[in-house]
Design an enzyme around this catalytic site. Structure first.
Site, PDB file in Angstrom:
ATOM      1  N   SER A 143     -10.260 -19.094  -7.071  1.00  0.00           N
ATOM      2  CA  SER A 143     -10.181 -20.407  -7.721  1.00  0.00           C
ATOM      3  C   SER A 143      -9.336 -21.413  -6.941  1.00  0.00           C
ATOM      4  CB  SER A 143      -9.622 -20.252  -9.132  1.00  0.00           C
ATOM      5  OG  SER A 143     -10.429 -19.389  -9.893  1.00  0.00           O
ATOM      6  N   HIS A 198      -4.282 -22.788  -9.218  1.00  0.00           N
ATOM      7  CA  HIS A 198      -5.250 -23.879  -9.121  1.00  0.00           C
ATOM      8  C   HIS A 198      -4.564 -25.159  -8.652  1.00  0.00           C
ATOM      9  CE1 HIS A 198      -8.040 -21.894 -12.340  1.00  0.00           C
ATOM     10  NE2 HIS A 198      -7.881 -21.156 -11.246  1.00  0.00           N
TER      11      HIS A 198
END
Length: 301
Positions: A143, A198
């Site tokens: 991610s 992230h």
């Protein structure tokens, strides 16, 4: 089976770097899942083995498994985890390659994963909220790498529009903002480490794209390391790369003068600037085929 294997190999060789990263992540997922199944059949714990490839929150544990800072970004927990990440990697990877080179995509995938992993570890060791979880926390997933690629693309083409199901037309800059805000809002959720990573990936993508506009390539050192590693496995190519070339003297009857060269380069740069301004005003989809080709060719230089 041989035909399927040959077909996959051919597709891998013919695919661009985004598709190759999807193949690599998928292969790693299948391999690790098979290992899990085998260990489970023998009543062995698969999680302990997997932890050696995942990124720990503890810096002491990282010292015992430094490779996990790289391997974690190719690991996934389940089918939905890898499916979501690979779809985003494929879609944004294709779009990214309209503005950056393949080497930049691979470099940013790794750079974004490194920044995301380091921010995750730093946050877990700084904030008291995570202190009890540090000895047991591990993270995995691509991610952070995917967010880095997405944010860099949004920085380069903020007004590029996407058609999203249920949402309609959305500009990249707003989609990027939504992704970052979502991670900020869920920074104390059950998947806190993932959301922090992230944010690290997003910052890496923004940092990379902004620096590249100033002529600084933050991924250059990563690609140099990859070149050296690939040279070890391909000695002949390595020797050719580092072998001192013979000096070649060329005499031309009509050599391009400096001012002609500079004028041509200025015209090319002005044309690229015009195309980028057009993207900002009306989106990438309104470019002509010739303008898209010019932009693509420029990104490969």
């Amino acid at each position: 089976m041989a035909t399927i294997t040959d077909d996959l190999k051919a597709r891998y060789r013919q695919g661009d770097i985004s598709l190759r990263l999807v193949y690599i992540n998928s292969a790693v997922f299948i391999l690790t899942w098979l290992v899990r199944v085998v260990l489970t059949l023998f009543n062995q714990s698969a999680s302990q083995w997997m932890n050696w490839l995942e990124l720990p929150a503890s810096f002491k544990q990282l010292a015992l498994q430094p490779w996990s800072l790289l391997t974690y970004m190719f690991m996934h927990a389940d089918i939905f985890h890898i499916l979501f990440n690979m779809l985003w990697l494929y879609w944004f990877g294709k779009l990214y390659l309209n503005f950056f080179s393949a080497r930049h995509l691979l470099g940013l995938y790794l750079f974004g994963g490194l920044c995301g992993g380091l921010l995750y570890m730093t946050a877990y060791n700084i904030f008291p909220y995570f202190s009890e979880a540090v000895p047991y926390a591990f993270m995995l997933g691509a991610s952070a790498s995917v967010l880095a690629i997405s944010i860099a693309t949004a920085y380069r083409a903020p007004n590029y529009t996407l058609q999203l199901l249920f949402f309609g037309t959305v500009r990249l800059k707003y989609l990027a903002l939504i992704m970052v805000l979502t991670d900020l809002l869920f920074i104390t959720s059950n998947n806190a480490g993932g959301h922090i990573a992230h944010l690290g990936g997003a910052l890496a993508g923004l940092w990379f794209a902004a620096s590249l506009n100033k002529g600084i390539d933050l991924t250059a050192w990563i690609n140099k390391i990859l070149d050296l590693v690939s040279g070890v496995f391909r000695p002949s190519a390595f020797r050719r790369k580092w072998k001192k070339p013979k000096m070649k003297v060329s005499y031309q009857s009509s050599r391009e003068k400096d001012y002609d060269y500079n004028a041509r380069k200025k015209a090319e740069n002005d044309e690229i600037d015009r195309i980028l301004d057009k993207i900002k005003k009306s989106g990438y989809g309104n470019l002509t085929d010739e303008e898209k080709k010019r932009l693509f060719d420029a990104s490969r230089k």
